[in-house]
Every structure is written in structure tokens, then in C-alpha cells.
Motif scaffolding. Sequence first.
Motif, PDB file in Angstrom:
ATOM      1  N   ARG A   5     -43.152 -12.484 -29.323  1.00 48.68           N
ATOM      2  CA  ARG A   5     -43.239 -11.239 -28.772  1.00 48.68           C
ATOM      3  C   ARG A   5     -42.886 -10.128 -29.492  1.00 48.68           C
ATOM      4  O   ARG A   5     -42.734  -8.892 -29.290  1.00 48.68           O
ATOM      5  N   GLU A   6     -43.134 -10.502 -30.984  1.00 56.36           N
ATOM      6  CA  GLU A   6     -42.932  -9.567 -32.094  1.00 56.36           C
ATOM      7  C   GLU A   6     -43.661  -8.188 -31.910  1.00 56.36           C
ATOM      8  O   GLU A   6     -43.041  -7.137 -32.005  1.00 56.36           O
ATOM      9  N   GLN A   7     -44.918  -8.238 -31.525  1.00 55.96           N
ATOM     10  CA  GLN A   7     -45.641  -7.234 -31.636  1.00 55.96           C
ATOM     11  C   GLN A   7     -45.194  -6.114 -30.347  1.00 55.96           C
ATOM     12  O   GLN A   7     -45.370  -4.910 -30.654  1.00 55.96           O
ATOM     13  N   GLU A   8     -44.667  -6.845 -29.403  1.00 51.17           N
ATOM     14  CA  GLU A   8     -44.123  -5.954 -28.205  1.00 51.17           C
ATOM     15  C   GLU A   8     -42.876  -5.165 -28.395  1.00 51.17           C
ATOM     16  O   GLU A   8     -42.530  -3.941 -28.091  1.00 51.17           O
ATOM     17  N   TYR A   9     -42.230  -5.738 -29.630  1.00 49.94           N
ATOM     18  CA  TYR A   9     -41.257  -4.901 -30.053  1.00 49.94           C
ATOM     19  C   TYR A   9     -41.547  -3.566 -30.741  1.00 49.94           C
ATOM     20  O   TYR A   9     -40.947  -2.603 -30.833  1.00 49.94           O
ATOM     21  N   VAL A  10     -42.404  -3.778 -31.568  1.00 53.08           N
ATOM     22  CA  VAL A  10     -43.020  -2.457 -32.259  1.00 53.08           C
ATOM     23  C   VAL A  10     -43.794  -1.687 -31.272  1.00 53.08           C
ATOM     24  O   VAL A  10     -43.211  -0.370 -31.225  1.00 53.08           O
TER      25      VAL A  10
END
Length: 466
Positions: free
Chosen positions: A356-361
Motif C-alpha cells: 500500500r506504499e503508493q497509497e501513502y504517497v
Amino acid sequence: MITFAPGNLRVPKWTRPVYMVAAGTTDFRKRYPEKKLEELCMMAFRMLLEENDLKQDPLEVKGHINFCSYGEFADHFQDQLLCEAKVHDYLGLDLLPNVGVKTGGATGGSAMLVGATTVASGLSDCTLVLGWERMDEVKTWTGNYYIATAACKDFETRLGRIYASYYAPMARRFQEMYRVDERVRAAIAVKNRGYACHSPFAQQAGRHTIEEVLSGEIVSDPLRFLECCAMSVGSSAALLCSEELAYALTDYPVRLSICGGSHTLRTGDRRPMKIPLLPHETEEGYRWLYEEMKKQDGRWPGFESFGATRFAAYMVYRMAGIQVPIDDLDLVETHDAFTISDLQTYGDVGLTLYGREQEYVTSGECYHVNPHTGKPGKCPSNLSGGLLGTMHAVGATGIFQCGEVFWQLQGKYDRFHGDPKMWTRFGKTKPADWTSLQVKHPRRGLAISHAGVGSHVTCAVLERGW
């Protein structure tokens, strides 16, 4: 599959707490021909002694030092073996003991770890941690070769003797595994280089757009020019103390907890293991990820994650009492040598779940001001400008990151970044549109120091001690 025995996962316990009381740094440049290496180190040391509002004069503070931990990645750059002895002499610290630390890109963080253990054990009441790199005495291609030899010469070096060629397949695999839009990586480059515009220390500050990043030259597919850091020249320093001495020197000491992890240089030969769970995570929460990995011939950590970062976070969170990172941390400094390493780290340190890393950005929570809400980001990253925008003088990097978090916790971002005299000192003019990136009332911050493709990592938690 790698499995750990209970003893392997013992949480570190220090004999006594460790505090950071001062930081110092030079600015960072591609070339610094007017200064000898020793002079750059003295610049950082003097700022540490003279400009941190310590309650004793500089010579008195210097008189407390018992031990020195020095960080330098590669002797090749300045053609001087045992450089720490030369620097130690120049700083006027003979006959005090010192050690030189070398763990690739994590050298600065490892020097902090070594320095902290000297205080925690009682060996020292006051330890100077200072790092540097002189990367301007060789041509860029030669420097890239030197750095690339920190990878496994039997395996990774054959990918092409620049580190971008090691990170490129990681970026490609991460993109495929988690269906990451390349605009997310570009947004990281825009953010971090943009924050560097507000720092007098920055080497590669720039106001860019996502389209500009994506239209740039490919360095190693899919990584583009603005997604890669540059080689730097400069020095940074930190002063670590026992609790008693820390409060004698300052009313605003910052408590330091720091742990490390390591992993094979053979990125393509990482043996699988179960994800070491952080305090807020559960096996059930990652059931979907294990199922997705089966579909895509994946394994953890594979190419997608940094096992050493997760291990260091696993240890230091338990050591420092971090339960839910996104709630307990107010800012982070990641090792964004490439945009992909910044993105990967958000999952490794638990600011979001793996995958879910891209969602954090895209949520905007990693920004100083969330671009979607106009409110402060929940846990902004790389307000210093990071490695992409400000510096990667390798031996100094992890120390510089801790210094930036330290000044944020003390509420001194504006003092060290907004004073026109600081900009003038380094031959620059403070921008007319300079904006303060001070986090409001921060309590804790995190700094990641990272080597190679994750061979050595330190994770430091800094917390206000007042």
C-alpha cells in the motif's frame, strides 16, 4: 526459508539512556575545491559546538568528549587510508580513542549506532559522531565504479557498474507486483527536490513537475535522471551524551534509540522468510499479500522490500515504545537515494502496510502540507530535501538525517534553514518565496540510514526529552 530463534529477536536493552544534544553540518556540493577535507569536518564540528545554544562554552563542551565515532564510506575518494586519524588530529582530539566505521550507504547511521553504544554502555559520557565524504577528487564514472564495488562482485556488479542498475530491477519488480503508477515515483522526486529549495545546505534543489521528471533521460530503466541522487562533498556531526551530562548542556536534549539490520548483497538470491511483524501488525493483515505473492511467484522480501530495514524497525520500535508508527511518529527521513527506495521504505517501517506504499504517497500524508486537504501531513518525509535534493556525502548522510530530525524536534528548523546569514555563509541567497517546513509540536521522528540494496540499515528514533 530463514527462521529466527528467540535469541535472534531479543530486543536491545541499554544500560542507560542516550541523548543527542547538538548537531552541525556543512552545505553539500558536487565540488568543494576551496576546502580541504579536514576543514569541512571542522566546519561541521564548530557549528555543533557554537550554534546549538549549549549552556557551556565551546571549549568546555569539547572538554567533555571521551570518544569519537567517524564515518567514511570509501578511502578511495580522497586517496587517504585511515582518514579518521587525520581528521581526529585536525579537530584537536588526540589522544582520545576513536573508531572508523564503514557500512556503505549506511555508514553515517552505523557511526551513530556505534557512538550510541559507547554512551549506553558507560564507556563514554560524551561521544562525537562525525562523518564525511570527499567525492569530487575523481571523475563521476570512477566514483560510480567505486560505489558499485560495494555490491557483490560475483553477482550484482555484473548488472552494470552503477547503483541505478541495481535499483532499476527493484523498481520494475515493485511496479509489477503492486501495480504502481510511475507518476508516484515522479511525485516523490518533485516533493523532495522541492523541499530542498528551502535548505541552505542543499546541492540539488529544484522546482520540477511530474511531467518534467517523466520526460527526463533514462539512467537505468525505469529510473530517470531526476529520480537519482548525486555524489556529494560535505560533513555532518552529532554529539551524544549520558542523561546527566545532556541536561547539564541543554534544556532541550533529544533521546536517541537506534538499531540495525543487515542482509545479503545478492539481491536476486534473498531467501524467503515470514514478514517480521511490527507491534501494530497481524498475520491476518498480510494474508492477502502472501496469496498475491503465490500468484506472482513472489516471496518476502524478494526484490520488493528491504529485510534489513524491517528488522531494524522491528527492534527499535520495541526498544523505543513505538506502537503505531503513523500515529507515534511526527516526521521521517528516508534514504531516498532513488525514488523507489523512498517508496519501498514506507512499508518497511510500517507507515503503511506492504503493498500500500503508493497509497501513502497519493494520500498526501507524506507531505508537510497535504496537497489534497491543505492540512499538515500526518507524517511528512524528507523535509530536509533528502538525498535526492540535498545531499549524499555517504559517510555524513545518516548523521545529517539525524541532525535534521533533531532540529525539527527542538523547533529550530527556521533558525538553521531560514536565517539569511546561513544562506550567505554558503554563498547563496535565501529565496524570496522561502517557506518554513517546521513541523508543529513534533514529539518523535525517525531516520533511516541505508546501504546498497539493503545490505546494512540503521533505524533511529529520536524523541524530545523535555
